[in-house]
Design a protein around this motif. Structure first.
Motif, PDB file in Angstrom:
ATOM      1  N   TRP A   1      81.644 -18.734  78.795  1.00 19.35           N
ATOM      2  CA  TRP A   1      80.338 -18.104  78.966  1.00 19.35           C
ATOM      3  C   TRP A   1      79.295 -18.607  77.970  1.00 19.35           C
TER       4      TRP A   1
ATOM      5  N   TRP B   1      74.206 -18.571  91.226  1.00 19.74           N
ATOM      6  CA  TRP B   1      75.239 -17.590  90.919  1.00 19.74           C
ATOM      7  C   TRP B   1      75.096 -16.344  91.780  1.00 19.74           C
TER       8      TRP B   1
ATOM      9  N   GLN C   1      78.071 -21.754  79.447  1.00 20.89           N
ATOM     10  CA  GLN C   1      77.476 -21.488  80.754  1.00 20.89           C
ATOM     11  C   GLN C   1      76.077 -20.891  80.646  1.00 20.89           C
ATOM     12  N   ALA C   2      75.866 -20.048  79.643  1.00 16.92           N
ATOM     13  CA  ALA C   2      74.644 -19.246  79.563  1.00 16.92           C
ATOM     14  C   ALA C   2      73.402 -20.122  79.643  1.00 16.92           C
ATOM     15  N   THR C   3      72.467 -19.735  80.511  1.00 20.03           N
ATOM     16  CA  THR C   3      71.299 -20.561  80.774  1.00 20.03           C
ATOM     17  C   THR C   3      70.088 -19.709  81.132  1.00 20.03           C
TER      18      THR C   3
ATOM     19  N   LYS D   1      69.793 -22.005  88.596  1.00 24.83           N
ATOM     20  CA  LYS D   1      71.208 -21.742  88.347  1.00 24.83           C
ATOM     21  C   LYS D   1      71.514 -20.258  88.524  1.00 24.83           C
TER      22      LYS D   1
ATOM     23  N   ALA E   1      74.673 -15.473  82.003  1.00 20.42           N
ATOM     24  CA  ALA E   1      75.911 -15.975  82.591  1.00 20.42           C
ATOM     25  C   ALA E   1      76.519 -14.855  83.422  1.00 20.42           C
TER      26      ALA E   1
ATOM     27  N   PRO F   1      82.090 -11.193  80.575  1.00 24.59           N
ATOM     28  CA  PRO F   1      81.800 -12.398  81.353  1.00 24.59           C
ATOM     29  C   PRO F   1      82.961 -12.742  82.284  1.00 24.59           C
TER      30      PRO F   1
END
Length: 245
Positions: free
Chosen positions: A76, A90, A79-81, A86, A47, A71
């Protein structure tokens, strides 16, 4: 094996001062993107995080206590992926952003003073213990840390076995486990490559392509190494921000 080979190739790419595309802004950005995508490919949820701005932090928090180490969003954890597209989005939206990886999902992190980490690495190597990914975080001489990435303990059936990331943030824990923090549920660390105020950096010492060890195989050695340096280390009290419960 393929992932390990690809990460090794990325590490061998030319860096600034060595010639090639890495001497250009585009080349450096491409190398950085490759390293972040390698972390995502290893299963580390990412994230966006703040980054250095002048002598402080890119966030709008006056007197930010953890500049460039937290973050961007309070969301977060959701959001974290590991989705590479993605992560690319970002990066395109904010090329200077650092990234955090959320712990307690796919991995934990044992976080120790750098001197203790170097001693532990030496002892673990002599003992033939397999060490997973390791990163260094160099802010200044008193805040340099070493991050040992391990398999996560997740949510143990016995809740008493859960070791929270706040371990060693409080004085009463210092005698038993000086200098060591276990980042698990509701915590995070900066993932390399990341920039800190001044000349600080977070960088891979051993890359994320390495298998994640059980944290208990490293814990005793890391704790003993921390105890050896406890008298000379100034404890680093910067709390993770924003923290979940």
């Amino acid at each position: 094996m393929e992932r390990k080979g690809r990460f090794s190739q990325w590490l061998r790419r030319p860096r600034s001062g060595t010639g090639g595309d890495a001497d250009t802004g585009a080349g450096a950005a491409g190398a950085r993107e490759d390293l972040l995508l390698a972390a995502a490919a290893a299963g580390f949820p990412l994230a966006p995080a703040a980054y250095p701005s002048g002598y402080g932090c890119s966030c709008d928090r006056i007197g930010c206590p953890t500049p460039a180490r937290h973050p961007v969003s309070f969301a977060w954890q959701t959001q974290a992926t590991t989705d590479p597209e993605k992560v690319r989005q970002w990066l395109r939206a904010q090329p200077e952003a650092n990234f955090i990886t959320a712990t307690g999902i796919a991995h934990d992190v044992l976080d120790v003073p750098a001197d203790a980490g170097r001693l532990a690495l030496e002892r673990l190597g002599e003992a033939g213990v397999e060490v997973g990914p390791v990163a260094t975080s160099s802010a200044d001489l008193q805040q340099s840390r070493m991050l040992f990435f391990t398999a996560t303990r997740g949510t143990p059936e016995d809740e008493d076995e859960w070791w929270p990331c706040e371990l060693d943030c409080h004085p009463e824990t210092m005698d038993e486990h000086p200098g060591l923090r276990w980042h698990c549920r509701a915590s995070y660390v900066l993932v390399p490559p990341a920039r800190l105020p001044g000349d600080g950096r977070v960088a891979w010492l051993l890359g994320p392509e390495r298998p994640l060890p059980d944290p208990l195989t490293l814990l005793e050695t890391l704790t003993d190494a921390c105890a050896r340096f406890a008298g000379s280390e100034q404890e680093h009290h910067t709390a993770a921000w924003p923290m979940g419960n």
